[in-house]
Design a protein around this motif. Structure first.
Motif, mmCIF file in Angstrom:
data_model
loop_
_atom_site.group_PDB
_atom_site.id
_atom_site.type_symbol
_atom_site.label_atom_id
_atom_site.label_comp_id
_atom_site.label_asym_id
_atom_site.label_seq_id
_atom_site.Cartn_x
_atom_site.Cartn_y
_atom_site.Cartn_z
ATOM 1 N N ALA A 193 0.822 -1.205 0.000
ATOM 2 C CA ALA A 193 0.000 0.000 0.000
ATOM 3 C C ALA A 193 0.858 1.258 0.000
ATOM 4 O O ALA A 193 0.549 2.228 -0.705
ATOM 5 N N VAL A 194 1.941 1.256 0.768
ATOM 6 C CA VAL A 194 2.773 2.456 0.891
ATOM 7 C C VAL A 194 3.626 2.666 -0.357
ATOM 8 O O VAL A 194 3.734 3.786 -0.873
ATOM 9 N N PHE A 195 4.253 1.588 -0.857
ATOM 10 C CA PHE A 195 5.226 1.738 -1.927
ATOM 11 C C PHE A 195 4.654 1.505 -3.328
ATOM 12 O O PHE A 195 5.248 1.943 -4.303
ATOM 13 N N SER A 196 3.538 0.792 -3.438
ATOM 14 C CA SER A 196 3.008 0.488 -4.768
ATOM 15 C C SER A 196 1.501 0.687 -4.874
ATOM 16 O O SER A 196 0.917 0.346 -5.898
ATOM 17 N N GLY A 197 0.873 1.204 -3.821
ATOM 18 C CA GLY A 197 -0.577 1.386 -3.869
ATOM 19 C C GLY A 197 -1.014 2.452 -4.843
ATOM 20 O O GLY A 197 -2.103 2.365 -5.424
ATOM 21 N N PHE A 198 -0.175 3.467 -5.012
ATOM 22 C CA PHE A 198 -0.476 4.544 -5.948
ATOM 23 C C PHE A 198 0.720 4.709 -6.874
ATOM 24 O O PHE A 198 1.868 4.736 -6.428
ATOM 25 N N GLY A 199 0.460 4.796 -8.159
ATOM 26 C CA GLY A 199 1.549 4.941 -9.112
ATOM 27 C C GLY A 199 1.044 5.346 -10.475
ATOM 28 O O GLY A 199 -0.174 5.429 -10.738
ATOM 29 N N GLU A 200 1.982 5.613 -11.354
ATOM 30 C CA GLU A 200 1.657 5.976 -12.724
ATOM 31 C C GLU A 200 1.431 4.717 -13.555
ATOM 32 O O GLU A 200 2.165 3.739 -13.412
ATOM 33 N N ARG A 201 0.416 4.750 -14.397
ATOM 34 C CA ARG A 201 0.152 3.626 -15.291
ATOM 35 C C ARG A 201 0.659 3.996 -16.684
ATOM 36 O O ARG A 201 -0.015 4.700 -17.439
ATOM 37 N N VAL A 202 1.851 3.532 -16.978
ATOM 38 C CA VAL A 202 2.492 3.876 -18.238
ATOM 39 C C VAL A 202 2.204 2.775 -19.249
ATOM 40 O O VAL A 202 2.553 1.605 -19.028
ATOM 41 N N ASP A 203 1.556 3.157 -20.332
ATOM 42 C CA ASP A 203 1.268 2.224 -21.421
ATOM 43 C C ASP A 203 2.301 2.463 -22.516
ATOM 44 O O ASP A 203 2.278 3.505 -23.201
ATOM 45 N N TRP A 204 3.224 1.508 -22.659
ATOM 46 C CA TRP A 204 4.320 1.681 -23.605
ATOM 47 C C TRP A 204 3.848 1.630 -25.064
ATOM 48 O O TRP A 204 4.616 1.959 -25.973
ATOM 49 N N ARG A 205 2.575 1.281 -25.265
ATOM 50 C CA ARG A 205 2.045 1.267 -26.632
ATOM 51 C C ARG A 205 1.646 2.656 -27.107
ATOM 52 O O ARG A 205 1.418 2.873 -28.295
ATOM 53 N N LEU A 206 1.556 3.601 -26.166
ATOM 54 C CA LEU A 206 1.136 4.957 -26.510
ATOM 55 C C LEU A 206 2.348 5.886 -26.541
ATOM 56 O O LEU A 206 3.335 5.654 -25.835
ATOM 57 N N PRO A 207 2.278 6.960 -27.315
ATOM 58 C CA PRO A 207 3.374 7.940 -27.318
ATOM 59 C C PRO A 207 3.441 8.693 -25.997
ATOM 60 O O PRO A 207 2.501 8.658 -25.193
ATOM 61 N N ALA A 208 4.550 9.379 -25.763
ATOM 62 C CA ALA A 208 4.766 10.059 -24.484
ATOM 63 C C ALA A 208 3.690 11.101 -24.205
ATOM 64 O O ALA A 208 3.240 11.265 -23.063
ATOM 65 N N GLU A 209 3.254 11.826 -25.265
ATOM 66 C CA GLU A 209 2.249 12.863 -25.037
ATOM 67 C C GLU A 209 0.864 12.294 -24.757
ATOM 68 O O GLU A 209 -0.021 12.997 -24.269
ATOM 69 N N GLY A 210 0.660 11.007 -25.004
ATOM 70 C CA GLY A 210 -0.625 10.380 -24.744
ATOM 71 C C GLY A 210 -0.715 9.667 -23.407
ATOM 72 O O GLY A 210 -1.741 9.042 -23.108
ATOM 73 N N GLN A 211 0.348 9.745 -22.601
ATOM 74 C CA GLN A 211 0.361 9.055 -21.314
ATOM 75 C C GLN A 211 -0.341 9.880 -20.237
ATOM 76 O O GLN A 211 -0.254 11.117 -20.214
ATOM 77 N N ASN A 212 -1.009 9.189 -19.342
ATOM 78 C CA ASN A 212 -1.595 9.819 -18.164
ATOM 79 C C ASN A 212 -0.657 9.555 -16.980
ATOM 80 O O ASN A 212 -0.593 8.450 -16.475
ATOM 81 N N LEU A 213 0.084 10.582 -16.578
ATOM 82 C CA LEU A 213 1.102 10.423 -15.547
ATOM 83 C C LEU A 213 0.593 10.734 -14.152
ATOM 84 O O LEU A 213 1.395 10.832 -13.209
#
Length: 313
Positions: free
Chosen positions: A89-109
């Motif tokens: 919960a502390v170290f991985s409960g919240f994080g960025e979901r990076v989809d490597w199939r999308l370009p950098a400008e299309g990522q939700n960080l």
């Protein structure tokens, strides 16, 4: 003497193993017959049959493990699962979901909550109930944790970006099931085990520079690796052996249960890494356990033959 035919009740008691019926069958039968006579029934109700089948099945499944061992293993599983749930919960409960199939400008960080927070939260609730002395309520929470953990596991297969890594949900679900082996009433042992385990995991997270917000695979690839979990299991087994040598039986039982839990973590880690390696590791553990049990039984037989009990013929 009761006039009720006890044959239907004897048939219902066959759900229990014969060894249990030899020790407790007549007492259980007498209680059932007295209650049936008071209520004017001449055979078990459907609810009583189901209850006897359920409890008899539990005795058959758990009969191979002594009750003190079940309590110790349930306590260690509850404490270790709590530590792992808090770390997740502390170290991985919240994080960025990076989809490597999308370009950098299309990522939700933006930081997003992981579905694994649900079973982790249930773990915390169950452990708080243990510390409050509500062992039965904690078992209900553990059962809910196992069900939710299995659900999150399948959800993660459908949406890998949202769900935690499989080993996280598998480990939490397995520990929840192990915590159901017996009501956890040893609050001091559970609290001490959870505190020590959490402290060790926090130290290694800081040592390997795993910051909050890291993906769940960072924990398993940098902290809870095959080597580390195997080393930790071996070290705890050595501590359990030392406690047994100095005849601190209660301490040895608790430490041995913790060692068993970390051995299970190591086997799960090996299996997730490579199925063949995991099966070989499981075979090696079972072989060591079988040899150890054989040596213990041989020593017990030798001790009884050398020092017979008083009053024996």
């Amino acid at each position: 003497m009761t006039t009720i035919d006890d044959t239907p009740w004897r048939r219902a008691l066959r759900a229990y193993p014969s060894s249990w019926r030899e020790r407790h069958g007549e007492a259980m039968l007498g209680t059932l017959l007295d209650e049936a006579e008071a209520r004017g029934r001449d055979e078990p109700s459907r609810g009583e049959r189901i209850a006897l089948m359920r409890s008899g099945l539990a005795v058959r499944i758990l009969g191979w493990m002594p009750h003190p061992a079940r309590e110790a293993l349930a306590t260690a599983s509850a404490a270790t699962g709590f530590a792992l749930a808090v770390m997740f919960a502390v170290f991985s409960g919240f994080g960025e979901r990076v989809d490597w199939r999308l370009p950098a400008e299309g990522q939700n960080l933006d930081l997003q909550a992981s579905p694994g927070l649900v079973p982790a939260g249930l773990w915390v609730i169950a452990f708080v109930l243990i510390l409050c002395g509500a062992a039965r309520a904690a078992r209900v929470a553990f059962a809910a944790t196992a069900v939710v953990g299995a659900g999150v596991f399948f959800y993660a297969q459908l949406d890998p970006l949202a769900g935690p890594r499989a080993i996280t949900t598998v480990t939490m679900t397995v520990f929840a099931l192990l915590a159901l082996l017996a009501p956890v009433r040893a609050r001091l042992a559970a609290a001490a085990t959870a505190a020590v385990t959490t402290g060790i995991l926090v130290f290694f997270h800081l040592f390997f520079e795993v910051p909050p917000g890291s993906p769940s695979d960072a924990i398993w690839l940098r902290v809870l690796t095959e080597e580390f979990t195997g080393f930790l299991a071996g070290a705890v087994w050595v501590l359990a052996l030392m406690a047994a040598i100095v005849r601190a039986r209660a301490v040895a039982r608790c430490i041995g249960a913790a060692a068993t839990v970390w051995t299970i973590v190591w086997l799960i880690r090996l299996t997730m890494w490579d199925v063949v390696t995991g099966m070989l590791g499981l075979a090696a553990v079972l072989a060591v356990v079988a040899i150890g049990a054989g040596i213990f039984r041989a020593g017990a037989r030798w001790g009884r033959g050398t020092h017979p009990r008083e009053g024996a013929a």
